[in-house]
Write a protein that holds these residues in place. Structure first.
Motif, PDB file in Angstrom:
ATOM      1  N   SER A 161       0.799  -1.223   0.000  1.00  0.00           N
ATOM      2  CA  SER A 161       0.000   0.000   0.000  1.00  0.00           C
ATOM      3  C   SER A 161       0.835   1.277   0.000  1.00  0.00           C
ATOM      4  N   LEU A 162       2.147   1.153  -0.153  1.00  0.00           N
ATOM      5  CA  LEU A 162       3.004   2.334  -0.194  1.00  0.00           C
ATOM      6  C   LEU A 162       3.318   2.679  -1.647  1.00  0.00           C
ATOM      7  N   THR A 163       3.014   3.908  -2.041  1.00  0.00           N
ATOM      8  CA  THR A 163       3.250   4.371  -3.407  1.00  0.00           C
ATOM      9  C   THR A 163       4.177   5.580  -3.408  1.00  0.00           C
ATOM     10  N   SER A 164       4.719   5.891  -4.574  1.00  0.00           N
ATOM     11  CA  SER A 164       5.597   7.059  -4.702  1.00  0.00           C
ATOM     12  C   SER A 164       4.860   8.343  -4.358  1.00  0.00           C
ATOM     13  N   SER A 165       3.602   8.462  -4.795  1.00  0.00           N
ATOM     14  CA  SER A 165       2.846   9.682  -4.498  1.00  0.00           C
ATOM     15  C   SER A 165       2.567   9.803  -3.004  1.00  0.00           C
ATOM     16  N   MET A 166       2.282   8.684  -2.330  1.00  0.00           N
ATOM     17  CA  MET A 166       2.081   8.734  -0.883  1.00  0.00           C
ATOM     18  C   MET A 166       3.364   9.155  -0.179  1.00  0.00           C
ATOM     19  N   VAL A 167       4.483   8.625  -0.615  1.00  0.00           N
ATOM     20  CA  VAL A 167       5.766   8.983  -0.021  1.00  0.00           C
ATOM     21  C   VAL A 167       5.991  10.490  -0.117  1.00  0.00           C
ATOM     22  N   ARG A 168       5.748  11.064  -1.285  1.00  0.00           N
ATOM     23  CA  ARG A 168       5.952  12.509  -1.460  1.00  0.00           C
ATOM     24  C   ARG A 168       5.011  13.315  -0.560  1.00  0.00           C
ATOM     25  N   ASP A 169       3.761  12.871  -0.478  1.00  0.00           N
ATOM     26  CA  ASP A 169       2.759  13.639   0.262  1.00  0.00           C
ATOM     27  C   ASP A 169       2.985  13.580   1.769  1.00  0.00           C
ATOM     28  N   ILE A 170       3.258  12.410   2.314  1.00  0.00           N
ATOM     29  CA  ILE A 170       3.447  12.327   3.760  1.00  0.00           C
ATOM     30  C   ILE A 170       4.730  13.033   4.181  1.00  0.00           C
TER      31      ILE A 170
ATOM     32  N   LEU B 283       4.088 -16.832   6.205  1.00  0.00           N
ATOM     33  CA  LEU B 283       3.596 -15.806   7.126  1.00  0.00           C
ATOM     34  C   LEU B 283       2.217 -15.276   6.734  1.00  0.00           C
ATOM     35  N   GLY B 284       1.825 -15.480   5.499  1.00  0.00           N
ATOM     36  CA  GLY B 284       0.543 -14.957   5.035  1.00  0.00           C
ATOM     37  C   GLY B 284       0.593 -13.479   4.718  1.00  0.00           C
ATOM     38  N   ARG B 285       1.771 -12.994   4.273  1.00  0.00           N
ATOM     39  CA  ARG B 285       1.911 -11.582   3.949  1.00  0.00           C
ATOM     40  C   ARG B 285       1.224 -11.261   2.622  1.00  0.00           C
ATOM     41  N   ALA B 286       0.847  -9.989   2.455  1.00  0.00           N
ATOM     42  CA  ALA B 286       0.117  -9.567   1.261  1.00  0.00           C
ATOM     43  C   ALA B 286       1.039  -9.080   0.152  1.00  0.00           C
ATOM     44  N   HIS B 287       2.362  -9.121   0.361  1.00  0.00           N
ATOM     45  CA  HIS B 287       3.304  -8.651  -0.659  1.00  0.00           C
ATOM     46  C   HIS B 287       4.320  -9.740  -0.959  1.00  0.00           C
ATOM     47  N   ASP B 288       5.058  -9.556  -2.040  1.00  0.00           N
ATOM     48  CA  ASP B 288       6.163 -10.455  -2.343  1.00  0.00           C
ATOM     49  C   ASP B 288       7.483  -9.704  -2.194  1.00  0.00           C
ATOM     50  N   ALA B 289       8.585 -10.423  -2.439  1.00  0.00           N
ATOM     51  CA  ALA B 289       9.906  -9.828  -2.223  1.00  0.00           C
ATOM     52  C   ALA B 289      10.144  -8.640  -3.150  1.00  0.00           C
ATOM     53  N   GLN B 290       9.708  -8.759  -4.395  1.00  0.00           N
ATOM     54  CA  GLN B 290       9.906  -7.666  -5.341  1.00  0.00           C
ATOM     55  C   GLN B 290       9.134  -6.424  -4.906  1.00  0.00           C
ATOM     56  N   GLY B 291       7.928  -6.649  -4.376  1.00  0.00           N
ATOM     57  CA  GLY B 291       7.136  -5.537  -3.881  1.00  0.00           C
ATOM     58  C   GLY B 291       7.805  -4.839  -2.712  1.00  0.00           C
ATOM     59  N   ALA B 292       8.474  -5.607  -1.860  1.00  0.00           N
ATOM     60  CA  ALA B 292       9.186  -5.018  -0.726  1.00  0.00           C
ATOM     61  C   ALA B 292      10.344  -4.149  -1.198  1.00  0.00           C
ATOM     62  N   LYS B 293      11.087  -4.643  -2.175  1.00  0.00           N
ATOM     63  CA  LYS B 293      12.204  -3.851  -2.711  1.00  0.00           C
ATOM     64  C   LYS B 293      11.698  -2.577  -3.373  1.00  0.00           C
ATOM     65  N   ARG B 294      10.574  -2.692  -4.094  1.00  0.00           N
ATOM     66  CA  ARG B 294       9.995  -1.518  -4.754  1.00  0.00           C
ATOM     67  C   ARG B 294       9.590  -0.472  -3.713  1.00  0.00           C
TER      68      ARG B 294
ATOM     69  N   ALA C 115      18.299  -6.219   2.812  1.00  0.00           N
ATOM     70  CA  ALA C 115      17.916  -4.969   3.465  1.00  0.00           C
ATOM     71  C   ALA C 115      19.073  -3.972   3.423  1.00  0.00           C
ATOM     72  N   ILE C 116      20.274  -4.456   3.698  1.00  0.00           N
ATOM     73  CA  ILE C 116      21.454  -3.591   3.645  1.00  0.00           C
ATOM     74  C   ILE C 116      21.658  -3.057   2.232  1.00  0.00           C
ATOM     75  N   ASP C 117      21.556  -3.952   1.247  1.00  0.00           N
ATOM     76  CA  ASP C 117      21.758  -3.551  -0.147  1.00  0.00           C
ATOM     77  C   ASP C 117      20.716  -2.532  -0.602  1.00  0.00           C
ATOM     78  N   CYS C 118      19.518  -2.581  -0.005  1.00  0.00           N
ATOM     79  CA  CYS C 118      18.466  -1.624  -0.355  1.00  0.00           C
ATOM     80  C   CYS C 118      18.723  -0.238   0.226  1.00  0.00           C
ATOM     81  N   GLY C 119      19.698  -0.121   1.120  1.00  0.00           N
ATOM     82  CA  GLY C 119      20.107   1.179   1.619  1.00  0.00           C
ATOM     83  C   GLY C 119      19.331   1.709   2.804  1.00  0.00           C
ATOM     84  N   VAL C 120      18.687   0.815   3.575  1.00  0.00           N
ATOM     85  CA  VAL C 120      17.920   1.302   4.726  1.00  0.00           C
ATOM     86  C   VAL C 120      18.872   1.754   5.830  1.00  0.00           C
TER      87      VAL C 120
END
Length: 374
Positions: free
Chosen positions: A110-119, A142-153, A188-193
């Motif tokens: 549920s996280l989008t680029s436009s939401m990121v800019r607005d918040i 775990l029954g999560r609603a996203h996949d790995a690619q979605g998490a990276k995005r 997670a490290i490679d994603c730059g968090v």
């Protein structure tokens, strides 16, 4: 007698609870519900939460707030129009300047680029993303609603505006190999968090996972595997420049979560929303209230014991000054700390008592001994 008439320390941290998700995960026992994003139920809840914020502002309760945390549930699930109303209300009701840490939890779906800019424009300056794993097989368990690619995005979207981005990872999950967990930490490290929280899976009563364990469909988490995973996380993250500042949390220098530190250091906090907890105190009494009910009522001795227990969750531990103050109320304080040091659970270094690696891995033993002083 009203609670705030008896207590004098001002609130320093504010928690806002948004108890809505796109779906409930199989391990979750939080006060949340799977509610469609378009539901009027969410509108009514957010409007009431805004009223509570305004009321607390008029009562002078928000003047000392230095950290804000929008948690859930999944705050990003409620959508930008509601978040705009909530954050706009917050900005009008308190000093929401850049030096005030304002965290919002989000899930990748549920996280989008436009939401990121607005918040970001509305005052949020820290994003905490519930990833849990970058392994699609583990996410399915775990029954999560996203996949790995979605998490990276989602992380990439967050970093378009936010320097302060945290991810949550889970370990000790049945069916999760050590290699899978280590790969998730490295990703997670490679994603730059800038911040990583690592939580061992706990089977909570009355959850789908609890039923699956009882029926033999799911193995119980293995304490040795969880310890192995936590040690792997410490090794990989420390090599990458992250510092372990709390039992489950790692951050690049300067990116420690100030809101979470408030919970471990006896800072009064205000919780608004369904099932949100508040803590208020003075020198002689500490109380926690949830949904109008007192859940904790501690005297000065119990406060001292709790301060030592919570302080031992932090890598910096507790100071000699705190120990000396506690000893005036709890005569066995020094004896207990010496015994815990002999057991290898803590050590005395440079005027502070600090948890050892064994103390973190055997936290229940360490924390229980300190709280039992009261």
């Amino acid at each position: 007698m009203r609670l705030r008439e008896a207590m004098h320390d001002s609130y320093r941290a504010l928690y806002l609870h948004l108890p809505f998700c796109v779906k409930r995960c199989s391990y979750c026992d939080f006060a949340t519900a799977a509610v469609p994003a378009e539901s009027p139920q969410i509108d009514e809840y957010v409007e009431d939460l805004c009223l509570q914020i305004r009321r607390k502002s008029k009562e002078g309760e928000l003047g000392g707030i230095s950290t804000v945390y929008l948690g859930g549930g999944t705050p990003s699930h409620v959508g930008m129009p509601r978040l705009s109303m909530l954050l706009y209300t917050l900005g009008l009701s308190m000093r929401l300047e850049p030096d005030v840490e304002c965290t919002m939890e989000a899930n990748p779906e549920s996280l989008t680029s436009s939401m990121v800019r607005d918040i970001w424009a509305l005052g949020v300056n820290r994003l905490s993303i519930g990833v849990q794993s970058f392994d699609d097989h583990v996410l399915g368990i775990l029954g999560r609603a996203h996949d790995a690619q979605g998490a990276k995005r989602a992380i990439a979207c967050a970093r378009e505006r936010f320097e302060n981005v945290s991810v949550d990872l889970m370990c000790g999950i049945p069916g999760q190999s050590t290699e899978s967990f280590e790969d998730s930490v490295k990703t997670a490290i490679d994603c730059g968090v800038s911040h990583v929280s690592v939580y061992p899976l706990t089977i909570e009563p009355h959850t789908p996972f609890d039923a699956m364990v009882l029926s033999g469909q799911l193995a119980e988490p293995d304490d040795d595997v969880e310890a192995e995973h936590m040690q792997a996380a410490e090794r990989i993250l420390s090599q990458a420049g992250y510092e372990r500042y709390e039992v489950a949390s790692y951050a690049k220098p300067g990116f420690e979560c100030r809101h979470n530190i408030a919970y471990w250091t006896g800072v009064p906090y205000l919780g608004l929303g369904r099932s949100a907890a508040s803590m208020t105190q003075n020198a002689e009494r500490r109380m926690r209230i949830q949904d109008g009910q007192v859940t904790d009522d501690l005297d000065a001795g119990e406060m001292a014991a709790e301060d030592m227990m919570l302080g031992m969750r932090m890598s910096r531990g507790i100071s000699d000054d705190l120990v000396q103050r506690a000893a005036q109320l709890l005569p066995k304080t020094s004896e207990t700390l010496d015994a815990l040091a002999e057991q290898g659970l803590c050590e005395h270094v440079d005027g502070r008592w600090r948890p050892t690696e064994r103390g973190w891995l055997c936290g229940n033993q360490l924390y229980g001994a300190l709280f039992d002083l009261a």
